[in-house]
Design an enzyme around this catalytic site. Structure first.
Site, PDB file in Angstrom:
ATOM      1  N   GLU A  66      12.762  -3.264  11.320  1.00 57.13           N
ATOM      2  CA  GLU A  66      12.486  -2.100  10.482  1.00 57.13           C
ATOM      3  C   GLU A  66      11.441  -1.212  11.145  1.00 57.13           C
ATOM      4  OE1 GLU A  66      11.290  -1.064   5.844  1.00 57.13           O
ATOM      5  OE2 GLU A  66      10.734  -3.013   6.686  1.00 57.13           O
ATOM      6  N   GLU A 112      11.019  -7.834  -3.400  1.00 59.55           N
ATOM      7  CA  GLU A 112      11.581  -6.619  -2.789  1.00 59.55           C
ATOM      8  C   GLU A 112      10.911  -6.489  -1.435  1.00 59.55           C
ATOM      9  OE1 GLU A 112      11.568  -3.337  -1.107  1.00 59.55           O
ATOM     10  OE2 GLU A 112      10.584  -2.430  -2.853  1.00 59.55           O
ATOM     11  N   LEU A 113      11.680  -6.707  -0.378  1.00 60.26           N
ATOM     12  CA  LEU A 113      11.120  -6.802   0.962  1.00 60.26           C
ATOM     13  C   LEU A 113      11.538  -5.608   1.811  1.00 60.26           C
ATOM     14  CD1 LEU A 113      11.717 -10.648   1.347  1.00 60.26           C
ATOM     15  CD2 LEU A 113       9.762  -9.450   0.340  1.00 60.26           C
ATOM     16  N   ALA A 164      -2.706  -4.476  -1.990  1.00 62.19           N
ATOM     17  CA  ALA A 164      -2.985  -4.454  -0.561  1.00 62.19           C
ATOM     18  C   ALA A 164      -4.462  -4.164  -0.321  1.00 62.19           C
ATOM     19  CB  ALA A 164      -2.120  -3.403   0.130  1.00 62.19           C
ATOM     20  N   CYS A 214      10.418   1.353   2.219  1.00 64.48           N
ATOM     21  CA  CYS A 214      11.477   0.363   2.420  1.00 64.48           C
ATOM     22  C   CYS A 214      12.848   0.986   2.216  1.00 64.48           C
ATOM     23  CB  CYS A 214      11.291  -0.808   1.449  1.00 64.48           C
ATOM     24  SG  CYS A 214       9.786  -1.748   1.733  1.00 64.48           S
ATOM     25  N   LYS A 227      -2.671  -8.415  -7.366  1.00 64.51           N
ATOM     26  CA  LYS A 227      -3.273  -8.559  -6.043  1.00 64.51           C
ATOM     27  C   LYS A 227      -2.687  -7.431  -5.205  1.00 64.51           C
ATOM     28  CE  LYS A 227      -4.034  -9.803  -1.704  1.00 64.51           C
ATOM     29  NZ  LYS A 227      -4.041  -8.687  -0.742  1.00 64.51           N
ATOM     30  N   TRP A 248       0.802  -1.219   0.000  1.00 62.19           N
ATOM     31  CA  TRP A 248       0.000   0.000   0.000  1.00 62.19           C
ATOM     32  C   TRP A 248       0.836   1.272   0.000  1.00 62.19           C
ATOM     33  CZ3 TRP A 248       1.968   2.434   4.079  1.00 62.19           C
ATOM     34  CH2 TRP A 248       2.491   1.648   5.107  1.00 62.19           C
ATOM     35  N   ASN A 249       2.144   1.204   0.338  1.00 65.26           N
ATOM     36  CA  ASN A 249       2.848   2.455   0.650  1.00 65.26           C
ATOM     37  C   ASN A 249       3.115   3.332  -0.568  1.00 65.26           C
ATOM     38  OD1 ASN A 249       4.683   0.427  -0.097  1.00 65.26           O
ATOM     39  ND2 ASN A 249       6.348   1.323   1.075  1.00 65.26           N
ATOM     40  N   GLY A 294       6.842  -6.165  -0.423  1.00 66.03           N
ATOM     41  CA  GLY A 294       6.099  -6.180   0.828  1.00 66.03           C
ATOM     42  C   GLY A 294       6.935  -6.652   1.986  1.00 66.03           C
ATOM     43  N   SER A 295       6.279  -7.252   2.955  1.00 64.58           N
ATOM     44  CA  SER A 295       6.928  -7.667   4.186  1.00 64.58           C
ATOM     45  C   SER A 295       7.742  -8.933   3.976  1.00 64.58           C
ATOM     46  CB  SER A 295       5.882  -7.923   5.269  1.00 64.58           C
ATOM     47  OG  SER A 295       5.126  -9.094   4.955  1.00 64.58           O
TER      48      SER A 295
END
Length: 465
Positions: free
Chosen positions: A369, A234-235, A162, A270, A160, A136-137, A212-213
């Site tokens: 984080e 990409e986490l 958030a 991130c 898909k 979502w960020n 995401g996470s």
């Protein structure tokens, strides 16, 4: 988590959506597969024109979609407009450069002959339907930095997104359709996270990308590995921002950049700098200016042009950030500013910009984080200590180093464990530069030539004598 637009400025639920059931998912996967079979045969000129058309639409609708993003996840309106403009720029970059990046490659003739052929060609062909699981960020940018190269390469996409940015997700699906892409080329799936497994396992889905996470990345990677499908992940990140004495003459600029690097997107990025590692010779001056600048930022309604920092995206996100800060304070850390909810905001999920000092390895925030406007500040005695502390994290997304000493630059470039090292500036993504991380920040690269080739079948064509 329900699929809903919940305004983080007020906490008000504005709109809810029913998730797709099995029949709806099947319809969209089948449509994406059919679209790929036809779309893969289009030429680069046609795909380029379609991407340029999508960029034009996005430019025209920039203010409207910016307000939607701000309403759904709380970024300032100025930041939302900039994000939309950046997406249009990326689309045009891939429209202009995609054919060149995917041009046939011709090995040296001596190697061709040694292989027993009279001719050999390396060709980049599209893989198929790519599933994108996005956060979502940066609700537009995270999607477009996958979608633009994937579509330019001849793939089709399923998004898909958030659950808290459903209106932005639906806008993206419609944007590409309205730009003229054939039906099914890019579709939004309003589904819960629990439905991702089945979609990824579907044999018609060729690959996946996730931003995401760490937990979400592990889950997608596990399924994709079991199904033997390529992924790009990409986490998280806990990027260092190192300041050395050779940058003393630019300390004001370094501080200004440090503030922006920490609080961009309300601190929810991130690649935001999170750990500020400052040489002892300039530490006191930097700390005083940095704490004052962070404490002077305006927290408020993200729709107001005067606002520097809006709310965090979710109530749980704020609670998680508060836990990290309180854990550190309880173990001896000091706050130069912030470390609390603003008294002036009785509604919404706001948190004051915060700078913590005297942070030690036993504190959670040293390893985890901090996803919000909270910075940790460290004093180091020399270059070796700066490198060691910068690498003392499970993450390795990007890094920032302020130094004018060329020997120091060579050392940081060689030894920092990160996907990027930005000297005398702030980490940023650009379509021409590869983007991604190492360690628990993920693997693979987005953007640039690496990004468009990530979801291509690299095919060897060998012609015998």
């Amino acid at each position: 988590m329900p699929i809903a637009t919940v305004n983080p400025t007020t906490g008000e639920t504005l709109k809810t959506f029913e998730p797709l059931g099995p029949d709806g998912i099947e319809e969209r996967v089948a449509k994406a597969d059919r679209a790929f079979r036809a779309y893969r045969g289009t030429d680069f000129a046609s795909r380029s024109a379609l991407l340029a058309s999508a960029a034009d639409l996005l430019d025209k609708e920039r203010d409207e979609i910016a307000r939607t993003m701000t309403t759904e996840m709380g970024k300032t309106l100025a930041a939302a407009r900039a994000e939309a403009a950046k997406c249009a720029k990326a689309m045009r970059w891939y429209a202009a450069n995609g054919e060149r990046l995917l041009a046939d490659e011709h090995p040296a003739q001596s190697d061709v002959e040694d292989s027993g052929a009279h001719r050999a060609v390396v060709r980049y062909r599209p893989l198929g339907v790519v599933l994108a699981v996005m956060p979502w960020n940066f609700p537009l940018w995270q999607v477009v930095r996958f979608a633009a190269p994937a579509l330019m390469a001849g793939n089709t996409g399923l998004l898909k997104h958030a659950s808290n940015v459903p209106q932005t997700a639906l806008y993206l699906g419609e944007l590409f359709r309205r730009a003229g892409f054939p039906e099914g080329c890019f579709q939004t799936l309003l589904i819960q996270s629990s439905a991702v497994d089945a979609v990824l396992r579907d044999p018609r889905v060729a690959a996946a990308t996730l931003t995401g996470s760490e937990g979400a990345g592990r889950a997608v990677a596990a399924v994709a590995g079991d199904a033997i499908k390529p992924t790009v992940l990409e986490l998280g990140g806990s990027d260092p921002f190192v300041v050395m004495p050779s940058a003393a003459g630019e300390l004001d600029q370094a501080v200004s950049t440090a503030v922006t690097a920490r609080v961009q997107n309300n601190g929810q990025s991130c690649i935001a700098a999170k750990r500020f590692i400052v040489h002892a010779d300039v530490y006191d001056a930097f700390a005083e200016r940095f704490g004052r600048a962070m404490g002077g930022l305006t927290v408020g309604d993200p729709m107001e042009e005067s606002t520097d920092i809006g709310p965090l995206s979710t109530e749980q996100g704020r609670a998680d950030l508060e836990e990290l800060v309180q854990d550190a304070l309880g173990q001896g850390a000091r706050a130069l500013c912030g470390a609390r909810r603003p008294e002036s905001r009785q509604a919404g999920w706001f948190y004051e910009p915060t700078v913590l000092t005297d942070v030690t390895p036993r504190m959670r925030i040293h390893r985890e984080e901090a996803f919000g406007p909270v910075a940790t500040l460290y004093r180091v005695p020399d270059l070796d200590a700066a490198v060691e502390l910068a690498n003392d994290t499970p993450f390795g997304l990007s890094s920032n180093v302020w130094t004018r000493d060329e020997d120091e630059q060579r050392r940081f470039a060689a030894d920092l464990q990160a996907g990027g090292v930005f000297f005398n500036g702030m980490t940023a993504s650009h379509p021409a530069l590869p983007f991604g991380g190492v360690k628990r920040s993920g693997y693979g690269r987005e953007l640039s030539a690496q990004g468009i080739r990530a979801f291509c079948n690299v095919t060897t064509l060998w012609y015998g004598r």
